[in-house]
Design a protein around this motif. Structure first.
Motif, mmCIF file in Angstrom:
data_model
loop_
_atom_site.group_PDB
_atom_site.id
_atom_site.type_symbol
_atom_site.label_atom_id
_atom_site.label_comp_id
_atom_site.label_asym_id
_atom_site.label_seq_id
_atom_site.Cartn_x
_atom_site.Cartn_y
_atom_site.Cartn_z
ATOM 1 N N TYR A 104 0.820 -1.209 0.000
ATOM 2 C CA TYR A 104 0.000 0.000 0.000
ATOM 3 C C TYR A 104 0.857 1.262 0.000
ATOM 4 C CZ TYR A 104 -3.635 3.338 1.360
ATOM 5 O OH TYR A 104 -4.505 4.408 1.405
ATOM 6 N N MET A 122 -5.981 3.201 4.618
ATOM 7 C CA MET A 122 -5.142 2.016 4.468
ATOM 8 C C MET A 122 -5.729 0.848 5.251
ATOM 9 S SD MET A 122 -2.764 -0.148 5.900
ATOM 10 C CE MET A 122 -2.295 0.769 7.366
ATOM 11 N N ARG A 125 -8.692 -0.560 3.460
ATOM 12 C CA ARG A 125 -8.290 -1.298 2.267
ATOM 13 C C ARG A 125 -7.693 -2.645 2.644
ATOM 14 N NH1 ARG A 125 -9.860 -2.199 -2.709
ATOM 15 N NH2 ARG A 125 -8.165 -2.790 -4.121
ATOM 16 N N MET A 161 -3.898 -3.936 -3.163
ATOM 17 C CA MET A 161 -3.725 -2.834 -2.220
ATOM 18 C C MET A 161 -3.474 -1.516 -2.957
ATOM 19 S SD MET A 161 -4.182 -3.803 0.914
ATOM 20 C CE MET A 161 -3.433 -2.479 1.883
#
Length: 249
Positions: A104, A122, A125, A161
């Motif tokens: 990510y 983040m 996700r 990601m």
């Protein structure tokens, strides 16, 4: 549906060896296309050209009307194209969670990542992707301890990601068990709901299960394209797969 990828008159030469010969292709948004053909047909070279790993000798590759030829791998990745190689590239000494976090943030150094991992986007996700690839209960496991199938899914998760619009997957089920293959088929169909996929594959049973469109390459050219039933009934494709013609190197 609009086009994602437009390839026009693509050529790739290595000295005197002409590997890709005037190849053209259109890929439609949110479809799963399988790229098949005999060994040496040019499938992986084509993926290398799309992803920027190789530069074409001639021709054009456009992604949502953005010309990719001449761009670096990183520049192409930042435009939304994710590439998975046949051999998984994960950080074996890091946990599943840490691998997804690194993917990510694009930053391998854990100390630098400490300032980024509190990001709510983040975390959301990571939860979404780990569930999608069925690793939500394996987040604390060191990647080197995963099964082969889990390792493949982790690498796909690492691509996801980054929220790519196009995924290029090279033989994603190589070495998998039947159960893992079934799970991978379901995973790729789910990914297709939000992205476009091009899968290089030899296993025609798997192709039959997942493909919206099958593209057949032979000696660096486009031999045929269509639904799997059309491809299997095509006498020219059957001739090539039966090995009655010399294959490209």
């Amino acid at each position: 549906m609009p086009g994602v990828l437009e390839i026009r008159d693509l050529h790739k030469r290595f000295d005197s060896h002409h590997v890709i010969k005037g190849f053209s292709l259109d890929v439609v948004e949110q479809t799963l296309s399988c790229l098949v053909g005999p060994n040496g047909a040019g499938k992986t070279t084509l993926i290398d050209l799309i992803s920027g790993r190789l530069k074409p000798s001639e021709g054009s590759v456009r992604f949502y009307d953005d010309e990719l030829t001449g761009l670096s791998e990183n520049e192409i990745a930042h435009r939304g194209i994710g590439r998975k190689f046949q051999i998984p590239a994960v950080f074996k000494n890091l946990s599943v969670r840490e691998n997804l976090e690194v993917a990510y943030s694009h930053e391998v150094n854990p100390l630098r990542n400490m300032f980024k991992f509190g990001n709510a986007k983040m975390r959301a996700r990571l939860d979404e992707v780990s569930t999608l690839v069925a690793l939500q209960n394996r987040l604390q496991v060191e990647a080197g301890l995963l099964s082969h199938g889990e390792t493949q899914w982790l690498e796909i998760g690492m691509l996801l990601m980054q929220e790519p619009r196009l995924l290029l997957l090279d033989e994603p089920i190589a070495g998998m068990t039947e159960v893992e293959i079934e799970k991978t088929a379901r995973l790729l169909k789910e990914i297709k709901r939000s992205a476009t996929l091009i899968v290089v594959e030899h296993d025609m049973g798997f192709v039959r299960e997942i493909a919206d469109v099958v593209t057949v390459m032979h000696m660096g050219t486009l031999l045929a394209q269509g639904r799997i039933d059309e491809i299997e009934a095509n006498p020219r494709v059957r001739e090539v797969y039966l090995g009655t013609e010399e294959e490209a190197a």
